[in-house]
Design a protein around this motif. Sequence first.
Motif, PDB file in Angstrom:
ATOM      1  N   UNK A 261      -7.323   6.951   4.658  1.00 43.38           N
ATOM      2  CA  UNK A 261      -7.826   6.197   3.526  1.00 43.38           C
ATOM      3  C   UNK A 261      -9.196   6.614   3.069  1.00 43.38           C
ATOM      4  N   UNK A 262      -9.640   7.813   3.481  1.00 41.87           N
ATOM      5  CA  UNK A 262     -10.984   8.280   3.141  1.00 41.87           C
ATOM      6  C   UNK A 262     -11.000   9.261   1.981  1.00 41.87           C
ATOM      7  N   UNK A 263      -9.854   9.496   1.349  1.00 39.28           N
ATOM      8  CA  UNK A 263      -9.824  10.409   0.215  1.00 39.28           C
ATOM      9  C   UNK A 263      -9.852  11.873   0.594  1.00 39.28           C
ATOM     10  N   UNK A 264      -9.435  12.199   1.838  1.00 37.12           N
ATOM     11  CA  UNK A 264      -9.422  13.598   2.274  1.00 37.12           C
ATOM     12  C   UNK A 264      -7.995  14.065   2.561  1.00 37.12           C
ATOM     13  N   UNK A 265      -7.018  13.418   1.947  1.00 37.80           N
ATOM     14  CA  UNK A 265      -5.627  13.877   1.925  1.00 37.80           C
ATOM     15  C   UNK A 265      -4.959  13.848   3.288  1.00 37.80           C
ATOM     16  N   UNK A 266      -5.172  12.772   4.037  1.00 40.07           N
ATOM     17  CA  UNK A 266      -4.505  12.661   5.328  1.00 40.07           C
ATOM     18  C   UNK A 266      -2.992  12.553   5.168  1.00 40.07           C
ATOM     19  N   UNK A 267      -2.521  11.896   4.107  1.00 33.92           N
ATOM     20  CA  UNK A 267      -1.074  11.754   3.928  1.00 33.92           C
ATOM     21  C   UNK A 267      -0.420  13.099   3.641  1.00 33.92           C
TER      22      UNK A 267
ATOM     23  N   UNK B 184      -8.626   9.996  -5.247  1.00 30.81           N
ATOM     24  CA  UNK B 184      -8.021   9.230  -6.332  1.00 30.81           C
ATOM     25  C   UNK B 184      -8.800   8.019  -6.778  1.00 30.81           C
ATOM     26  N   UNK B 185      -9.772   7.574  -5.966  1.00 31.48           N
ATOM     27  CA  UNK B 185     -10.634   6.488  -6.389  1.00 31.48           C
ATOM     28  C   UNK B 185     -10.345   5.154  -5.740  1.00 31.48           C
ATOM     29  N   UNK B 186     -11.203   4.166  -6.082  1.00 22.86           N
ATOM     30  CA  UNK B 186     -11.059   2.780  -5.627  1.00 22.86           C
ATOM     31  C   UNK B 186     -11.263   2.653  -4.114  1.00 22.86           C
ATOM     32  N   UNK B 187     -12.013   3.552  -3.534  1.00 23.17           N
ATOM     33  CA  UNK B 187     -12.257   3.599  -2.103  1.00 23.17           C
ATOM     34  C   UNK B 187     -12.162   5.023  -1.606  1.00 23.17           C
ATOM     35  N   UNK B 188     -12.708   5.247  -0.407  1.00 22.86           N
ATOM     36  CA  UNK B 188     -12.655   6.587   0.164  1.00 22.86           C
ATOM     37  C   UNK B 188     -14.032   7.157   0.409  1.00 22.86           C
ATOM     38  N   UNK B 189     -14.225   8.402   0.012  1.00 20.30           N
ATOM     39  CA  UNK B 189     -15.417   9.145   0.395  1.00 20.30           C
ATOM     40  C   UNK B 189     -16.164   9.707  -0.792  1.00 20.30           C
TER      41      UNK B 189
END
Length: 387
Positions: free
Chosen positions: A117-123, A338-343
Amino acid sequence: MRAAAGGSGGCVSACVWFAPGRANLMGEHTDYNTGFVLPFALAQGVTATAVARPDRLLVLRSKQVPDEPVTVSPDSLAPGSVAGWAAYPAGVAWALREAGYRVPGASIDIDSDLPVGAGVASSAALECSVALALCGLAGAQVARRDLAAIAKRAENEFVGAPTGIIDQAAALLCRAGHAMLLDCGTMDITHVPFRPGRDGMTALVIDTRVPHALVSGEYGRRRSECEQATRLLGVPSLGSVADAALAGRLADPVLRRRVRHVVTDSARARAIAAALAAEADQADQAATAQETYRFIGRLLTQAHLSLRDDLEISWPEADIAVDAAIAAGAYGARMLGGGFGGSVLALVPAQRLPAARAALTEAFAQRSWTPPEFLDAVPSAAARRIA
C-alpha cells in the motif's frame, strides 16, 4: 493449450522467482491514457517459491499473511471467486488460462520485503513473480511484454483494479542502473542510464504510512474522467495530445485539469529521459550531473503540484513530505503511484540525506502522524529466477 518445453528458466518441479517493485520518476495516470512513463525497478520485491503438485490445485501461502493457505482450482477460477491478497496470484493463474496457457498444480509460497500500500507496485511484483513461476513449471515460453499484459489483465479483470501497464512492465522489463521510458501506446522502450548513487544523489522513497487501495472508487473515477475527456475531444487517447492547450475546448473545468495533467506529465517523462540520456553522452559526466539532477528535481516538484491540483489525487501527508524534503535540501519531490495514500519520491543530495530524514520525521511528529519510513531506491534489475 499453449506450452513449450524449457520455457521461463527451465524449472520442472520447483523454482524460485523474484520480481521487483518499482518507483516512478515521472508519469502518473499516463499509462492507461497511452502516454509516457519513466519507472525504474527497486532492489526490493516479491519472491515466489513454487513446487509442482500432481493434483492440479494451487495452494497459496504468504509469510506476510499468517493465515491458513488458500487453495483454489485453476480450472474453476473466475473474477470475484477469490478475495484478499490471494486474488492477485489466483488472478494470474486465471489470466494465463484465459490466454491459452496450461496452468499446472503448484504450491506457491510468497515472501516480500516491499511495503504494502505504499505506491511501489507490490501487487504487480506479486503477480509477475507468480506468473513467471507458473510459466516455469508449465514449460510455457511467454514473451515478457505479453506476460506484462497477462498480469495486468489479472489485476484489471480478476482483482478489479483499473490500473495501466506501468507496474507490470517495470517489474518485467527494467534494467539495473537505468530508468525505462515506456510509450504505453506502442510499448516501445528506451532504457536511459539513471545511477543517482554514482552521482552523489539518493532517490529517497518516503512511505507516508497512509495505505492506498487502487480498487477504491477514486482511482477508477479519474480514469473515467480521462476517458470522458478523450471522447469529448475526439482524440484516440489523451496520450496522443501534444499540447495541453487543447484542454481549453472542454467546458468542464475538472476535465480540463485532468487533460492538462496527463499531457504535461507525459511530456515531463520524456524531458527527464532526454536529460538523462544527454548526461550519459557527456565526456565529463560529473560536471553535468548536478545540473541534470536539479532539472529533474524541478520537474518532480512541478509534477506534484499537477497531481495535487489538476488530478487531485494527493493527500496531506504527501504534501507535507514534499515541502519538508525540499526545505531540507532535496532538489525536488513528488507523490508516487496512483494516489490517495502511499509514498513520496524525493531526489536528495547524499550529504543532505540525514537532515532530510530527520526533518521529515519531525514534520510528521509535529502533526501527531505515524512516523514515515524510508527506502533508498536503487535502480535495479527486472524479474529473474533465483533458484
